[in-house]
Design a protein around this motif. Structure first.
Motif, mmCIF file in Angstrom:
data_model
loop_
_atom_site.group_PDB
_atom_site.id
_atom_site.type_symbol
_atom_site.label_atom_id
_atom_site.label_comp_id
_atom_site.label_asym_id
_atom_site.label_seq_id
_atom_site.Cartn_x
_atom_site.Cartn_y
_atom_site.Cartn_z
ATOM 1 N N MET A 51 -21.690 85.561 -28.062
ATOM 2 C CA MET A 51 -20.663 86.028 -27.121
ATOM 3 C C MET A 51 -19.338 86.161 -27.874
ATOM 4 O O MET A 51 -18.827 85.176 -28.417
ATOM 5 N N LYS B 211 -14.156 90.281 -26.501
ATOM 6 C CA LYS B 211 -14.806 91.192 -25.563
ATOM 7 C C LYS B 211 -14.901 90.558 -24.177
ATOM 8 O O LYS B 211 -14.787 91.251 -23.160
ATOM 9 N N LEU B 212 -15.115 89.250 -24.143
ATOM 10 C CA LEU B 212 -15.220 88.537 -22.859
ATOM 11 C C LEU B 212 -13.921 88.635 -22.064
ATOM 12 O O LEU B 212 -13.950 88.858 -20.844
ATOM 13 N N ASP C 35 -13.260 92.831 -21.405
ATOM 14 C CA ASP C 35 -14.254 93.482 -20.533
ATOM 15 C C ASP C 35 -15.072 92.387 -19.844
ATOM 16 O O ASP C 35 -16.285 92.277 -20.029
ATOM 17 N N THR C 36 -14.386 91.600 -19.053
ATOM 18 C CA THR C 36 -14.923 90.337 -18.539
ATOM 19 C C THR C 36 -16.201 90.499 -17.725
ATOM 20 O O THR C 36 -17.194 89.798 -17.965
ATOM 21 N N TRP D 38 -19.444 91.293 -19.749
ATOM 22 C CA TRP D 38 -19.960 90.244 -20.622
ATOM 23 C C TRP D 38 -20.387 88.988 -19.878
ATOM 24 O O TRP D 38 -21.310 88.289 -20.286
ATOM 25 N N ALA E 143 -23.749 89.757 -18.655
ATOM 26 C CA ALA E 143 -24.715 89.638 -19.747
ATOM 27 C C ALA E 143 -25.100 88.180 -19.970
ATOM 28 O O ALA E 143 -26.273 87.861 -20.213
ATOM 29 N N ALA E 144 -24.126 87.281 -19.867
ATOM 30 C CA ALA E 144 -24.395 85.853 -20.053
ATOM 31 C C ALA E 144 -25.294 85.319 -18.941
ATOM 32 O O ALA E 144 -26.230 84.550 -19.200
#
Length: 294
Positions: free
Chosen positions: A206, A210-211, A214-215, A218, A221-222
């Motif tokens: 991660m 980017k987290l 583009d919270t 991501w 995705a987590a």
């Protein structure tokens, strides 16, 4: 009397011969039994398999499922952790620490058994069926054996930002910015090697930058990686998270109570000169490997 003694002696001799004959013919003694190359190969293969079986570690925690969060300190682990904690199915307030095993052989079966006991004790107060725990990723390989069904998420942040944060927030642990940067580079390299060895299905990388930019993409995705459904509460942690959670984090709270923002990405830049900008890439080539711009 002499006859009795003779009878006892003869009986003893017979017993001795019987035991010796049994030992020669049935017990594994390679010097007596093995007389051909094939026999030796079979014996060595059997011995190796017995040693492997003896050393094989079967974890008592293999049934535990969930996700472990980690990375180099000050990399934004607690940001991801706090967001996930807002998910209705998760409680991410617990931690796994294994500092007592720093100088031990982490491949040894006995050591792994001790680690399993330590982890089990540290997780004894976790009530959620899905684990969400911050862990010391210096021990990824050992943790993957102790918790074989648990996935790993390693948080990566620009080493210059990490070094600046570490040096600014620790009491003399690192003598200067460059020492902290070297610590980041060495520690993260080892963690990444172990993460890649586990494979994409068990370990996710991660990127902090980017987290926070583009919270939603991501954090989705987590959650998907952890096998959890999407829930918008993770985007509103600052409004949902109670004080009990922050109390458990102690001094690591920082700006966690605020909404996700990207202000901290470039905070380190004013602290370096142009010459130092060039030097950091020489000291920490991992920066370039990870794609961080100069």
């Amino acid at each position: 009397m002499n006859r009795i003694r003779r009878a006892i002696f003869v009986l003893f001799a017979i017993c001795f011969l019987f035991v010796f004959w049994t030992w020669v013919n049935y017990l594994p003694n390679e010097k007596i039994r093995c007389t051909t190359p094939d026999c030796w190969k079979q014996y060595e293969a059997l011995k190796a398999s017995l040693i492997e079986e003896k050393q094989r570690f079967v974890s008592p925690l293999s049934h535990v499922k969930g996700v472990l969060l980690g990375g180099v300190q000050r990399s934004g682990i607690n940001v991801l952790r706090t967001m996930l904690n807002a998910h209705p199915q998760l409680d991410c307030s617990h931690e796994i620490t294994l500092t007592n095993f720093k100088d031990q052989d982490l491949s040894d079966r006995a050591v792994l058994q001790d680690i399993a006991k330590t982890v089990e004790k540290q997780l004894s107060t976790v009530n959620n069926p899905t684990l969400c725990v911050k862990a010391d990723f210096d021990y990824i390989e050992a943790l993957s054996k102790v918790l074989p069904s648990v996935k790993f998420v390693i948080v990566i942040r620009d080493g210059r930002a990490v070094a600046h944060s570490i040096y600014s927030h620790t009491d003399g642990t690192f003598e200067d910015f460059y020492t902290a940067l070297n610590h980041w580079s060495k520690s993260l390299s080892i963690m990444l090697d172990q993460c890649y060895a586990l494979g994409n299905e068990m370990c996710m990388v991660m990127i902090y930058e980017k987290l926070v930019v583009d919270t939603e993409v991501w954090i989705k995705a987590a959650l998907n990686f952890a096998g959890l459904p999407w829930h918008r509460d993770v985007l509103n942690h600052s409004q949902i998270t109670g004080e009990d959670y922050y109390t458990k984090l102690g001094p690591a709270i920082g700006r966690l109570k605020e909404s996700i923002h990207s202000d901290a990405i470039d905070e380190w830049r004013p602290t370096l000169t142009e010459e130092e900008f060039q030097k950091v890439f020489e000291m920490a080539p991992l920066l370039r490997k990870l794609g961080y711009p100069q």
